[in-house]
Write a protein that holds these residues in place. Structure first.
Motif, short mmCIF file in Angstrom:
data_model
loop_
_atom_site.label_atom_id
_atom_site.label_comp_id
_atom_site.label_asym_id
_atom_site.label_seq_id
_atom_site.Cartn_x
_atom_site.Cartn_y
_atom_site.Cartn_z
N THR A 11 0.83 -1.21 0.00
CA THR A 11 0.00 0.00 0.00
C THR A 11 0.87 1.25 0.00
N ALA A 12 2.11 1.14 0.48
CA ALA A 12 3.01 2.30 0.48
C ALA A 12 3.64 2.50 -0.90
N GLU A 13 3.81 1.41 -1.67
CA GLU A 13 4.44 1.50 -2.99
C GLU A 13 3.64 0.66 -3.99
N ARG A 127 3.28 14.86 -6.66
CA ARG A 127 4.28 13.80 -6.50
C ARG A 127 4.92 13.47 -7.84
N ARG A 131 8.84 14.03 -8.53
CA ARG A 131 9.66 12.84 -8.79
C ARG A 131 10.42 12.94 -10.10
N ASP A 757 9.80 16.02 -0.61
CA ASP A 757 10.65 14.86 -0.35
C ASP A 757 11.16 14.83 1.09
N LEU A 762 6.62 13.35 2.83
CA LEU A 762 6.55 12.17 1.97
C LEU A 762 5.80 11.05 2.66
N GLY A 763 6.01 10.90 3.99
CA GLY A 763 5.27 9.89 4.73
C GLY A 763 3.79 10.17 4.75
N ASP A 766 2.42 9.50 1.20
CA ASP A 766 2.32 8.05 0.94
C ASP A 766 1.15 7.44 1.71
N SER A 770 -1.89 5.80 -0.34
CA SER A 770 -1.98 4.34 -0.25
C SER A 770 -3.26 3.88 0.44
#
Length: 946
Positions: A11-13, A127, A131, A757, A762-763, A766, A770
């Motif tokens: 779920t994070a990536e 994002r 990125r 970043d 970022l947390g 994410d 997610s």
């Protein structure tokens, strides 16, 4: 329950695709994301994983098959999908499957507030843009945008892999350059495991620098840590327990077992500071050199740092180069011959830059250098023409031997440094009794030892204390930084000053925790805060106090590099005042002798000598002995001191001239010809001036219950009182002060600089993306014509590739937004009206009541939206392919052209870029769409019609 062979999704990536459980051991599980080339270990209890389960009616694909699922069976804890007369075990599924349930949530009436959908969509767009940037991983770094540092970091970080020697003069930021390269390699996935190998005196400086500037938390390894890991009983190599590791040479020299374990662990990037201490000759190599050599052979990326000019030891310089490229630098004599040739060419380059004509000998040298290149040889007839000089100069730069592996910038060419103004406070020796003289001598002996031994200190009657108090009173508006040898001295000085001055005092030493140090540094930085900061040698490492411009030297280190480090806390690029260096010393004491050596022999109080270490090697032992004898009142002391000062001064002038004569201008110019030279500078210029980013970040954090309060001076206080999750970092100590302004973050190093970043942001992003939050919404839009209903579908275009390819610089995971109406026509120009968005929070709509028409309308609208999204995706993929082709073709062409004239260009480097090009051009077309979010939008009358 995890079982080998099961398929799970991070779920994070989620962009990694489907993962396969490989191994379950105790409380850990390993999941392989094969398409991305990523193996992830997780803790069973807290893994951010969801089972990839497909239900009847959904499409699955694998082993060349694709069908609609009709039923699902379970066999030995593994799922079996059946449909259309076919069967697929979950282990046979392709790594790319559409697993979104946003449409199910919408049809089922389980929608979120419209604001959550808007935030999710903005987060996806931001994002993707962040990125793609060359500055990804560096945006939140607390660094000044110094052009030469950005240039070095940008070039080195783009190498595959980076194997470079950072040789800038003292004070130009080699540590910052290395930190930027490390951060960029980690952020892009080109490196995952990094080892820093350092002298023990630099361990804490690097730890603080990487944590405070780059938000990178390294683990410091020593014997105690290794023993603790050994006792866990799993038999693993302790150096494989962490991804980011700092180890010091002394620890490894004392334990051959740990050195072997270090060598056995895999690393992606090796960083070695003070590489000039790695002793080597054609006949013998030191243990430290041998250790680094073995690591460099097995590690793709290597960064060496040294401030010692090659003119002070060309064989040692060759030794460092052969660590980076042993095939290119295999013979010392050949290297010395080439170095002499490039030295002559560098002098020619200087004349070309100055517009001067070349003499016959110089023309002959160029004829030899350009043999066979007729276009270049034709330019030698008139080198005073600017266009001819530029072309010849460019050709010389391209041919430079070490220009691909070595970067050297000089303070004189960079500019922007303040003047250093030594101010002597020489105290009469008569003010000291015999006990005082013996105490000063004992203090001197303790100061020059490494590490400094414990010493009982009482400064109540020390004449330097009165001089310090007088100095504070003389400049009541200024701040003073006092750096001394040890924590014990800081505490003794604070105790002695407590009743002697009304000036505010802050402490800064290694005995304090990081948070307390930050608070004390902040107190010193405040305009109405402490006027005097008492620092120990170790406690001040890696800190920037350039808002002050008065440095007090209570004592002096024997090592010129440590003195330079002290002065460097204030003498930095961007310092707006000249630096006043206040030297407190008792006449004829050992400290006075050492201060005179620095002043009259090395000129260290007015300049930044590049030969300090060499002078210490030659004269350090004699200096220490003479200083002690002088303090005891030995006969002939003055004459011996004058001789030592004269010898030191002569050697310093001789070496300074050697360095000036040996200056390699071609090397300094080489970076300007690199394709990546200005990428970072341009990226930061764009990203530091985003007017809406800060509001987005605040809105994102508020979604998790973090309230932001303005404190003034571009500082905000993030209050986690109503924090809704424990997964966000940074709030273990309660409220956190932060800033969005780079200049404020540079002045106050305790303040995180928030960018996309930054680990906190970022947390949060994410976590938001997610989760299901915001992936289904229902909006009544007052701006729509009557009897109108639209479906907005947000698809994510993802390229699932090996992370080391850094495919996201060309095609980051990005949203593709498609809007269709009930007639399945696209509404490409649709934007929600401001009135509808404003009223959305106050409108209470029971979406489940409309499940019937949603069930009827959404599936065909979504099918049409997916077809339209696929068309747009192909356009984005084609654009990414064109960009990747142009970028990598240009890089390959440049390398191939350089290879013909520069032996530093290896076939391996060209082959790596070519392989990367092939892999990327293969992976990008395989990018896939995944439904992420949906929003049903209706006119106010539409609901009444239903």
């Amino acid at each position: 329950m995890f079982v080998p062979g099961q398929r799970w999704i991070s779920t994070a990536e989620p962009e990694l695709g489907l993962g396969t459980v490989l191994r379950v051991e105790g409380r850990g599980v390993q999941v392989l994301f094969a398409k991305a080339g990523v193996l992830r270990p997780y803790a069973v209890d807290s893994a951010p994983l969801v089972r990839a389960e497909f239900r009847p009616g959904q499409r699955v694909a694998g082993k060349g098959l694709a069908f609609l699922v009709e039923r699902v069976e379970i066999r030995e804890e593994l799922l079996i999908y059946r449909g259309e007369g076919r069967e697929l075990e979950e282990g046979q599924l392709d790594d790319e499957q559409s697993v979104s349930q946003a449409d199910d949530r919408l049809i089922g009436g389980r929608t979120d507030p419209v604001a959550h959908f808007e935030l999710r969509l903005e987060g996806l767009k931001r994002r993707a843009a962040a990125r793609r940037s060359p500055a990804w991983g560096l945006g939140a770094a607390r660094i000044g945008l110094v052009p030469h540092q950005l240039r070095v970091a940008g070039i080195a970080a783009s190498r595959r892999p980076p194997r470079v020697l950072l040789a800038d003069e003292v004070g130009l930021g080699k540590t910052i350059e290395a930190g930027m390269i490390i951060a960029r390699q980690l952020a892009t996935g080109r490196a995952a495991r990094v080892l820093l190998l350092l002298p023990d005196t630099l361990v804490y400086q690097w730890f603080v620098e990487l944590l405070r500037r780059f938000n990178l938390s390294f683990a410091i390894y020593d014997e105690e840590r290794c023993e603790a890991l050994d006792q866990s009983g799993d038999g693993r190599n302790p150096f494989e327990d962490e991804q980011l590791v700092i180890a010091d040479f002394s620890f490894l020299e004392q334990s051959p077992k740990r050195a072997q374990q270090l060598l056995a662990a895999p690393w992606d990037l090796l960083v070695v500071d003070e590489a000039h201490h790695l002793a080597w000759s054609p006949d013998v190599a030191s243990p430290r050199y041998t250790l680094v050599e073995k690591l460099a052979e097995a590690t793709p990326g290597v960064i060496l740092l040294t401030a010692t000019p090659e003119q002070l030891g060309r064989s040692g310089h060759f030794a460092r180069l052969r660590l980076l490229d042993p095939q290119r630098y295999h013979d010392l004599d050949v290297y010395l011959s080439e170095a002499d040739a490039f030295h002559n060419l560098s002098k020619i380059a200087d004349r070309l830059l100055d517009g001067q004509a070349l003499d016959d000998a110089q023309r002959a040298t160029l004829h030899d250098a350009f043999a066979g290149d007729e276009p270049l040889l034709s330019l030698l007839s008139d080198t005073t023409r600017p266009e001819h000089a530029r072309a010849i100069l460019a050709a010389l730069i391209d041919r430079h031997g070490t220009g691909r592996v070595m970067f050297r910038n000089r303070r004189a060419s960079i500019g922007g440094f303040p003047k250093r103004l030594p101010v002597w406070h020489l105290l009469e020796a008569a003010t000291l009794g015999e006990d005082g003289r013996q105490a000063l001598l004992a203090e001197f002996h303790a100061d020059i030892q490494q590490p400094a031994p414990a010493l009982e200190i009482d400064y109540g009657a020390d004449p330097r204390l009165e001089a310090l108090v007088t100095l504070l009173d003389a400049y009541p508006q200024d701040k003073f930084l006092l750096i001394c040898r040890s924590q014990a001295k800081v505490l003794a000085l604070e105790e002695a000053l407590r009743t002697r001055t009304g000036a505010g005092i802050a402490r800064f030493h290694e005995g304090l925790g990081i948070v307390q140090r930050d608070r004390n540094a902040a107190y010193f930085a405040q305009p109405d805060g402490a006027r005097l900061l008492l620092c120990s040698e170790i406690g001040s490492e890696g800190r920037n106090f350039q808002f002050a411009h008065r440095l007090v030297l209570w004592d002096l280190p024997l090592d010129p590099d440590l003195l330079e480090q002290r002065i460097g806390r204030l003498d930095r690029i961007g310092q707006k005042h000249d630096i006043s260096i206040h030297i407190l010393a008792v006449a004829d004491s050992a400290q006075h002798v050492l201060a005179r050596w620095y002043d009259e022999g090395v000129d260290a109080f007015r300049s930044s000598p590049a030969d300090g270490r060499e002078l210490l090697r030659r004269y350090g032992e004699s200096l220490a002995q003479l200083a002690a004898d002088h303090a005891r009142g030995d006969d002939n002391r003055d004459q011996e001191l004058e001789v030592l000062l004269a010898e030191t001064r002569g050697s310093h002038e001789e070496m300074a001239e050697l360095i000036r004569e040996g200056r390699d201008h071609l090397l300094e110019l080489a970076a300007s010809r690199d394709l990546h030279a200005d990428e970072l500078q341009q990226a930061f210029t764009r990203e530091d001036h985003d007017p809406t980013r800060d509001a987005f970040i605040q809105g994102l954090l508020e979604r998790f219950g973090i309230h932001a309060e303005e404190l003034g001076g571009k500082v905000l206080l993030l209050d986690p009182q109503y924090l809704s999750t424990d997964a966000l970092p940074g709030f273990a100590e309660g409220p956190q002060a932060v800033t969005f302004a780079r200049e404020v973050a540079l002045a106050r190093e305790e303040l995180p600089l928030l960018r996309l970043d930054h680990p906190l942001v970022l947390g949060a992003l994410d976590l938001a993306l997610s989760s299901e939050q915001g992936n289904a919404a229902f909006l009544v839009d007052d701006a729509l014509p009557p009897r109108t209903a639209l479906l907005q579908a947000v698809y994510l275009l993802e390229c699932v590739a090996d992370r080391k390819l850094d495919a996201e610089r060309f095609l980051p995971t990005q949203p593709v937004v498609v809007t269709v109406d009930t007639r399945l026509a696209e509404r490409a120009d649709f934007r929600p009206g401001d009135v509808g968005l404003r009223k959305a929070a106050d409108r209470s709509i029971e979406v489940p009541r409309y499940r019937k028409f949603l069930t009827k309308l959404v599936p065909p609208m979504l099918e049409r939206a997916e077809a339209l999204a696929a068309e747009r995706a192909q356009a984005s993929i084609a654009e990414a392919l064109a960009q990747a082709t142009d970028t990598l073709d240009a890089e390959l062409s440049r390398l191939i052209a350089l290879r013909d004239v520069n032996p530093a260009i290896s076939e391996a480097e060209i082959g790596t870029v070519a392989a990367e090009r092939t892999a990327l051009l293969s992976a990008l077309p395989e990018s896939r769409l995944r439904l992420d979010a949906v929003r049903f939008v209706v006119s106010p009358d539409f609901l009444a019609l239903r």
